[in-house]
Enzyme design. Structure first.
Site, short mmCIF file in Angstrom:
data_model
loop_
_atom_site.label_atom_id
_atom_site.label_comp_id
_atom_site.label_asym_id
_atom_site.label_seq_id
_atom_site.Cartn_x
_atom_site.Cartn_y
_atom_site.Cartn_z
N HIS A 163 27.81 43.41 39.18
CA HIS A 163 28.23 43.47 40.81
C HIS A 163 28.47 42.05 41.27
O HIS A 163 27.94 41.52 41.74
CB HIS A 163 27.09 43.91 41.29
CG HIS A 163 26.73 45.50 41.38
ND1 HIS A 163 27.26 46.31 42.28
CD2 HIS A 163 25.97 45.94 40.50
CE1 HIS A 163 26.81 47.68 42.01
NE2 HIS A 163 25.91 47.33 40.70
N GLU B 193 30.11 41.18 43.90
CA GLU B 193 30.12 41.10 45.14
C GLU B 193 28.35 40.84 45.68
O GLU B 193 28.33 40.54 46.89
CB GLU B 193 30.43 42.58 45.77
CG GLU B 193 29.60 43.76 45.92
CD GLU B 193 29.30 44.32 44.65
OE1 GLU B 193 30.00 44.20 43.53
OE2 GLU B 193 28.59 45.63 44.37
N CYS C 1 30.45 49.15 38.73
CA CYS C 1 29.26 50.11 38.55
C CYS C 1 29.87 51.49 38.62
O CYS C 1 30.54 51.89 37.94
CB CYS C 1 28.10 49.63 39.53
SG CYS C 1 26.80 50.19 38.87
#
Lengths: 221, 76
Positions: free
Chosen positions: A195, A197, A87
């Site tokens: 993302h 994560e 990002c």
């Protein structure tokens, strides 16, 4: 295994990134402040997290790309250390010149915050080896400036060299050729808007992001 | 001494903000506007001795992203 997550003023996915790396790979993971000009020694992975570094002043990622720590990140990337930018991290890597192109305002003007379908384009990279080529996965995006731009010659070259890691499987932000994640020419730097994560266990709605980290540890080990 | 630096999107680069501004202008009832492109003006106060080369270097290293933007330097 040792990893570092870089923190800028305005980073907000730094802790999530550190938790994902620590939990999945077991790496000794440190948070490194942007004013540092030296990174911890023996790093096997550097992550540039999401957020709004420097309040997106000037252009998203522009100020962070010129901060002291980035000189050390650029040097480490040149030595082959894997660098993952997610990002705002992707925006910082393009602004720092580690990845080609630029990330512009979403074509639809609006901030986009939802889980999107991605197609894995290259499953041969150190970041994508636990996926299959052509596989469809689901990972959330949350960005205002994710509209990837590069001139046609650059896009053709990147596609020819297998440097498009992920594409959106649906329209998301107007990105050139639906590109969601790209690799550098050596294959050790990945920038992606989604993302991974945020998708590492069932509680988060899926674990398609987890495999990126699982693949990485196999490649690095 | 003051220098003004205009940073604009290159031709052919989509400008969603310009499009939204254009739309808003029309929404206010103004007609006859064909296109709007938004850029950025940066004013720099500096010593008279600062060279044009240094100003250009500031632009290419930071103020403009040369992948998508052009810049123009206007010295007063």
């Amino acid at each position: 295994m040792r990893a570092a997550v870089i923190q800028f003023p305005g980073s907000n996915c730094d802790r999530d990134m550190a938790v994902a790396i620590r939990d999945i790979t077991g790496a000794d993971t440190s948070l490194v402040w942007h004013r540092e000009s030296v990174l911890p020694t023996g790093l096997d992975l550097i992550a540039i997290p999401g957020g709004f570094s420097y309040g997106d002043y000037l252009r998203s990622g522009a100020m962070a790309a010129r901060s002291p720590v980035m000189q050390a990140v650029i040097a480490a990337a040149g030595r082959g250390v894997p660098v993952l930018g997610v990002c705002n991290g992707f925006q910082i890597l393009t602004e720092a010149g580690l990845l080609p192109g630029a990330l512009m305002r979403n074509a639809g003007i609006r901030f986009v915050c939802r889980t999107v379908g991605l197609t894995v384009e290259n499953s041969q990279s150190m970041f994508t080896s636990s996926y299959s080529a052509g596989e469809k996965i689901h990972i959330p995006v949350a960005h205002h400036d994710g509209n990837f731009f590069a001139d046609d010659a650059t896009l053709d070259r990147m596609e020819g060299e297998g440097r498009v890691a992920f594409r959106y499987a649906e329209p998301v932000n107007g990105s050139a050729r639906n590109i969601a994640g790209v690799l550098n020419d050596a294959g050790n730097v990945l920038g992606m808007m989604p993302h991974p994560e945020r998708m590492i266990e069932a509680m988060q709605g899926g674990s398609d992001g987890r495999r990126l980290f699982e693949g990485l540890i196999r490649e690095i080990a | 001494m003051k220098t003004r630096i205009f940073v604009t999107l290159k031709n052919g680069v989509l400008d969603p903000q310009g499009k939204a501004i254009h739309h808003a202008i029309e929404g206010l009832g103004f007609s006859g506007v064909h296109d709007v492109r938004a850029g950025r003006l940066i004013e720099i106060e500096h010593e008279p001795g600062l060279s044009k080369a240094d100003l250009e270097s500031m632009c290419t290293k930071l103020l403009a992203n040369m992948v998508i933007e052009n810049f123009e330097i206007e010295q007063a």
